[in-house]
Scaffold this active site. Sequence first.
Site, PDB file in Angstrom:
ATOM      1  N   HIS A  65       0.831  -1.198   0.000  1.00  0.00           N
ATOM      2  CA  HIS A  65       0.000   0.000   0.000  1.00  0.00           C
ATOM      3  C   HIS A  65       0.869   1.253   0.000  1.00  0.00           C
ATOM      4  O   HIS A  65       2.038   1.212   0.398  1.00  0.00           O
ATOM      5  CB  HIS A  65      -0.924   0.028   1.226  1.00  0.00           C
ATOM      6  CG  HIS A  65      -0.191  -0.028   2.523  1.00  0.00           C
ATOM      7  ND1 HIS A  65       0.217  -1.223   3.091  1.00  0.00           N
ATOM      8  CD2 HIS A  65       0.236   0.947   3.367  1.00  0.00           C
ATOM      9  CE1 HIS A  65       0.843  -0.974   4.225  1.00  0.00           C
ATOM     10  NE2 HIS A  65       0.878   0.324   4.418  1.00  0.00           N
ATOM     11  N   CYS A 176     -13.195   5.606  29.129  1.00  0.00           N
ATOM     12  CA  CYS A 176     -12.239   5.416  30.216  1.00  0.00           C
ATOM     13  C   CYS A 176     -11.596   6.759  30.537  1.00  0.00           C
ATOM     14  O   CYS A 176     -11.783   7.724  29.794  1.00  0.00           O
ATOM     15  CB  CYS A 176     -11.182   4.377  29.821  1.00  0.00           C
ATOM     16  SG  CYS A 176     -10.089   4.906  28.485  1.00  0.00           S
TER      17      CYS A 176
END
Length: 664
Positions: A65, A176
Amino acid sequence: MTELITAELVDLDLSAETKEAAVRSLAERMVRAGRVTDLDGFLADVAAREAQMPTGLEGGIGIPHCRSEHVAEPTLAFGRSGRGLDFGAPDGPADLVFLIAAPAGADADHLSILSALARRLMDADFTGALRSESDAARAAALVRGDEVPPPEDPADATDNTPADAAPFRIVAVTSCPTGIAHTYMAAESLRKAAEAERAELVVETQGSAGFSRLDPAVIAAADAVILAHDVEVRDKARFGGKPTVDVGVKAAINRPGALIAEARDKAARGEATAPTASAGTGAPMDRDGGPGDGYATRLRKWLMTGVSYMVPFVAAGGLLIALAFAIGGYEINEAPSVAKHFVWTEAVSWAALLFQIGGVAFGFLVPVLAGYIAYGMADRPGLVPGFVGGSIALTVNAGFLGGLIAGLLAGAVVMAIQRVRVPAPLRGIMPVVVMPLISSALVGFLMFLVVGKPVASLQSGLTDWLSGLSGANAIILGVVLGLMMCFDLGGPLNKVAYAFAVGGLANPNEGSLKVMAAVMAAGMVPPLAMALATTVRSRLFTKAERENGKAAWVLGASFITEGAIPFAAADPLRVIPSAMAGGAVTGALSMAFGCTLRAPHGGVFVLPLIGGPLLYVVAIAAGTAVTTGLVVLLKGARRTASADGGSTAAGDAADTGPKVPVTA
């Protein structure tokens, strides 16, 4: 991945003998499709990317890629090789080759294609279907996700669910304190469990980069809600009236299947939460808590809310100050204001600029901590008195401890005012005028005249204690901090130890700089150790864990303790004690060596700012070796016991639940 790939971009009989020839063959298809404008230029960009790092993945996958100015639009081509092509994967050649092309500058598109494809390649049914498909159009549809045949499941023969029955629909929110690792790991764990349980799940991740709200129509159609969070869920009122499972974020990582089963049970019983007012009524953290939550649980959530909003100020301010020290030396803190003296061509002036910007950011630590503790308790009305109280804590030199107390006082004062009944005509001005006025005055009175001076004396005593810390006392503190950093790998105890260290940087001295160094060193140990363990004894780990181990090298070196969570979630009874032992060793050695650190974060990238850098590396290496050795020993013992036909109770407990193949 719609429109990225079509039948003309698929070659199910890729005859190339080398990876270069395979890439050229697929790139030629892109040229014919008008997706690539210059074949040779594009191939040069692919080769340059391939030279940086192999693009082969375990399981027979190759993903060459690149981003290139010769690409007209984001494109994906797929080829299937009968002979196999070497893309550098550790387990051998690849038979499935995906060539990804993105236009230059299209970083978001490039990452989106890569991440979406990587998730699908973890599905054995998906790769198996690609290996058996004989039609190019159907293969392209499979890659796009338009038509993925459902896997044959022997359980189907005993499934009593009517074929036309509507699936069980769940919406979930994960969050979180830092909004980095746990948030997204919990989401991925829930998604996989929902797929296994044949439930439809849509997750809203309230992370550090913001979040995309769930569509109200999706919420309305949901049969149940799962809230997995350690800080307040934003706009929780949206889920009022729905069967709700409300837990900490780690529960979603460790036992997602049980949470989905609980959601089904609550829906079957018709158990629903009461509708909640949309804004300004009550505390976010009170609403987030279950009815059985005690004061200690709510206090932890309030404090974690403050810490979660404080962390970005710590990172920005601390790293700017660290850069200033690196450029201008430690005496840069005596430089005059850059508003009065700044020479564009002098490095010292730029260092002074960075130092003073960082100092301003650091100046917000205590007010932000106090303000958002109060916000966690009393919602938006708590912000004003919280910030005022935090600023007063700085004024009276009460420091970090004063900020904690100011936040709790502000939240308590606002909650008390909210309980007072007021005439209807005054209700409109209560949140804008009356509540900020009264709460700020009361908190200011308490901080200036009642608790400010005693807390300032306590803070001064703590600073003096840290300054004189040496010998056995320093080593013991290092052990304790190391244990805290590695016990929950980014959870509340980890954050308490980190906040304690960062608080000392507000008034730095030799002792507080030693504490900061010990905390960061111990926090780097768990991911580094798991990365090393997966390298030296790869056979003891699953394929997904070995992939996570590669990422853990970078995460550990960057002081992101959460990089060890996938391993702890899969085998907590072996990984967590091992991590704690290594963290304790590193914390003790760092304190014994007298290593210091002026930056609150950065990992190996701030090594030049560490006092005693070589010994610091020795301390980290020693703890990493201890944790690695214990993990390998314990996992090897389990493997031997299993081979002998036995299994310990601890091993059985550790091996339950799905293995979540995600990286933080």
